[in-house]
Motif scaffolding. Structure first.
Motif, PDB file in Angstrom:
ATOM      1  N   LYS A   1       0.822  -1.198   0.000  1.00 31.94           N
ATOM      2  CA  LYS A   1       0.000   0.000   0.000  1.00 31.94           C
ATOM      3  C   LYS A   1       0.863   1.258   0.000  1.00 31.94           C
ATOM      4  O   LYS A   1       0.538   2.236  -0.656  1.00 31.94           O
ATOM      5  N   LEU A   2       1.967   1.242   0.742  1.00 30.71           N
ATOM      6  CA  LEU A   2       2.860   2.401   0.773  1.00 30.71           C
ATOM      7  C   LEU A   2       3.547   2.599  -0.576  1.00 30.71           C
ATOM      8  O   LEU A   2       3.754   3.731  -1.004  1.00 30.71           O
ATOM      9  N   ALA A   3       3.854   1.489  -1.256  1.00 32.26           N
ATOM     10  CA  ALA A   3       4.470   1.581  -2.583  1.00 32.26           C
ATOM     11  C   ALA A   3       3.503   2.240  -3.569  1.00 32.26           C
ATOM     12  O   ALA A   3       3.908   3.057  -4.396  1.00 32.26           O
ATOM     13  N   ALA A   4       2.240   1.887  -3.474  1.00 31.32           N
ATOM     14  CA  ALA A   4       1.234   2.492  -4.356  1.00 31.32           C
ATOM     15  C   ALA A   4       1.081   3.981  -4.050  1.00 31.32           C
ATOM     16  O   ALA A   4       0.927   4.793  -4.965  1.00 31.32           O
ATOM     17  N   HIS A   5       1.137   4.330  -2.770  1.00 37.34           N
ATOM     18  CA  HIS A   5       1.037   5.746  -2.379  1.00 37.34           C
ATOM     19  C   HIS A   5       2.243   6.530  -2.902  1.00 37.34           C
ATOM     20  O   HIS A   5       2.095   7.632  -3.431  1.00 37.34           O
ATOM     21  N   THR A   6       3.431   5.949  -2.772  1.00 40.21           N
ATOM     22  CA  THR A   6       4.646   6.584  -3.285  1.00 40.21           C
ATOM     23  C   THR A   6       4.541   6.775  -4.791  1.00 40.21           C
ATOM     24  O   THR A   6       4.854   7.841  -5.316  1.00 40.21           O
ATOM     25  N   SER A   7       4.085   5.746  -5.483  1.00 43.84           N
ATOM     26  CA  SER A   7       3.937   5.814  -6.931  1.00 43.84           C
ATOM     27  C   SER A   7       2.965   6.908  -7.339  1.00 43.84           C
ATOM     28  O   SER A   7       3.227   7.675  -8.272  1.00 43.84           O
ATOM     29  N   LEU A   8       1.863   7.013  -6.645  1.00 48.06           N
ATOM     30  CA  LEU A   8       0.861   8.038  -6.933  1.00 48.06           C
ATOM     31  C   LEU A   8       1.455   9.449  -6.777  1.00 48.06           C
ATOM     32  O   LEU A   8       1.255  10.317  -7.627  1.00 48.06           O
ATOM     33  N   ILE A   9       2.202   9.651  -5.718  1.00 48.64           N
ATOM     34  CA  ILE A   9       2.826  10.952  -5.465  1.00 48.64           C
ATOM     35  C   ILE A   9       3.866  11.258  -6.536  1.00 48.64           C
ATOM     36  O   ILE A   9       3.912  12.371  -7.070  1.00 48.64           O
ATOM     37  N   LEU A  10       4.704  10.274  -6.883  1.00 47.50           N
ATOM     38  CA  LEU A  10       5.725  10.503  -7.902  1.00 47.50           C
ATOM     39  C   LEU A  10       5.111  10.777  -9.277  1.00 47.50           C
ATOM     40  O   LEU A  10       5.601  11.620 -10.025  1.00 47.50           O
ATOM     41  N   CYS A  11       4.033  10.081  -9.594  1.00 51.21           N
ATOM     42  CA  CYS A  11       3.336  10.344 -10.861  1.00 51.21           C
ATOM     43  C   CYS A  11       2.806  11.779 -10.888  1.00 51.21           C
ATOM     44  O   CYS A  11       2.900  12.467 -11.911  1.00 51.21           O
ATOM     45  N   LYS A  12       2.281  12.223  -9.763  1.00 47.87           N
ATOM     46  CA  LYS A  12       1.772  13.596  -9.672  1.00 47.87           C
ATOM     47  C   LYS A  12       2.911  14.601  -9.828  1.00 47.87           C
ATOM     48  O   LYS A  12       2.797  15.575 -10.576  1.00 47.87           O
ATOM     49  N   VAL A  13       4.009  14.359  -9.137  1.00 52.79           N
ATOM     50  CA  VAL A  13       5.153  15.273  -9.180  1.00 52.79           C
ATOM     51  C   VAL A  13       5.732  15.351 -10.594  1.00 52.79           C
ATOM     52  O   VAL A  13       6.048  16.429 -11.090  1.00 52.79           O
ATOM     53  N   LEU A  14       5.860  14.203 -11.259  1.00 49.47           N
ATOM     54  CA  LEU A  14       6.463  14.151 -12.595  1.00 49.47           C
ATOM     55  C   LEU A  14       5.457  14.417 -13.709  1.00 49.47           C
ATOM     56  O   LEU A  14       5.823  14.491 -14.875  1.00 49.47           O
ATOM     57  N   ASP A  15       4.183  14.530 -13.352  1.00 49.37           N
ATOM     58  CA  ASP A  15       3.105  14.755 -14.316  1.00 49.37           C
ATOM     59  C   ASP A  15       3.098  13.661 -15.374  1.00 49.37           C
ATOM     60  O   ASP A  15       3.096  13.918 -16.577  1.00 49.37           O
ATOM     61  N   VAL A  16       3.105  12.407 -14.881  1.00 49.42           N
ATOM     62  CA  VAL A  16       3.100  11.241 -15.756  1.00 49.42           C
ATOM     63  C   VAL A  16       2.055  10.251 -15.268  1.00 49.42           C
ATOM     64  O   VAL A  16       1.552  10.348 -14.148  1.00 49.42           O
ATOM     65  N   THR A  17       1.765   9.281 -16.127  1.00 53.28           N
ATOM     66  CA  THR A  17       0.893   8.180 -15.742  1.00 53.28           C
ATOM     67  C   THR A  17       1.483   6.884 -16.266  1.00 53.28           C
ATOM     68  O   THR A  17       2.184   6.876 -17.289  1.00 53.28           O
ATOM     69  N   LEU A  18       1.222   5.812 -15.568  1.00 54.56           N
ATOM     70  CA  LEU A  18       1.665   4.489 -16.001  1.00 54.56           C
ATOM     71  C   LEU A  18       0.530   3.717 -16.656  1.00 54.56           C
ATOM     72  O   LEU A  18       0.711   2.599 -17.105  1.00 54.56           O
ATOM     73  N   THR A  19      -0.638   4.335 -16.707  1.00 59.44           N
ATOM     74  CA  THR A  19      -1.826   3.723 -17.281  1.00 59.44           C
ATOM     75  C   THR A  19      -2.119   4.362 -18.626  1.00 59.44           C
ATOM     76  O   THR A  19      -2.133   5.584 -18.744  1.00 59.44           O
ATOM     77  N   ALA A  20      -2.354   3.537 -19.621  1.00 61.05           N
ATOM     78  CA  ALA A  20      -2.651   4.058 -20.957  1.00 61.05           C
ATOM     79  C   ALA A  20      -3.900   4.931 -20.907  1.00 61.05           C
ATOM     80  O   ALA A  20      -4.904   4.538 -20.321  1.00 61.05           O
ATOM     81  N   PRO A  21      -3.828   6.110 -21.517  1.00 62.59           N
ATOM     82  CA  PRO A  21      -4.983   7.001 -21.505  1.00 62.59           C
ATOM     83  C   PRO A  21      -6.078   6.507 -22.440  1.00 62.59           C
ATOM     84  O   PRO A  21      -5.823   5.749 -23.375  1.00 62.59           O
ATOM     85  N   GLU A  22      -7.280   6.954 -22.177  1.00 59.31           N
ATOM     86  CA  GLU A  22      -8.402   6.674 -23.082  1.00 59.31           C
ATOM     87  C   GLU A  22      -8.128   7.387 -24.395  1.00 59.31           C
ATOM     88  O   GLU A  22      -7.507   8.449 -24.400  1.00 59.31           O
TER      89      GLU A  22
END
Length: 153
Positions: A1-22
């Motif tokens: 759960k902490l890894a997912a939280h870290t990932s979410l924060i880093l994605c926000k900071v870097l303005d990126v996503t790991l999920t393909a957009p619609e």
């Protein structure tokens, strides 16, 4: 759960996503990291994510569809978001997690600083207009950093 939280924060900071957009969201922010090959962002892949995101600026069409008008503006925004998240993380109840997250965000800020220097030095990231402005004797680093904002105004 902490890894997912870290990932979410880093994605926000870097303005990126790991999920393909619609398909309807293509060309909008955040930038999809298709080639990263990670399901979660962590400290070990921050630099790769940052370089992948910066590589989109080589194609100026990609730059115009992103939220940032230039690589410099993007890196400044990364620095600011990382600093903001670092301040928030220092108030977390789980002090061990907070310490790890703060360290990762501080490293992210250092990457933003380092890559800003590299972007300014390497012309493949900087459009010719900014290079010419930077060569003028009256120009300073501040004006080079502010020029993209003045051009978009």
């Amino acid at each position: 759960k902490l890894a997912a939280h870290t990932s979410l924060i880093l994605c926000k900071v870097l303005d990126v996503t790991l999920t393909a957009p619609e398909p309807s969201a293509l060309g909008s922010s955040p930038f999809f990291l298709a080639d990263l090959g990670a399901t979660l962002l962590d400290a070990s892949c921050v630099e790769s994510a940052l370089t992948d995101r910066l590589s989109a600026f080589e194609d100026m069409q990609a730059a115009t569809t992103s939220t940032s008008s230039s690589p410099i503006a993007y890196l400044v925004a990364v620095y600011r978001r990382a600093l903001e998240e670092e301040r928030r993380a220092s108030n977390l109840k789980d002090k061990e997690f907070a310490e790890t997250l703060v360290k990762t965000l501080a490293e992210t800020r250092q990457y933003a600083i380092s890559y800003t220097g590299m972007v300014l030095q390497h012309s493949m990231f900087v459009p010719a207009v900014w290079q010419e402005e930077a060569k003028k004797p009256k120009s300073s680093l501040v004006s080079v950093l502010l020029l993209p904002h003045m051009l978009s105004a």
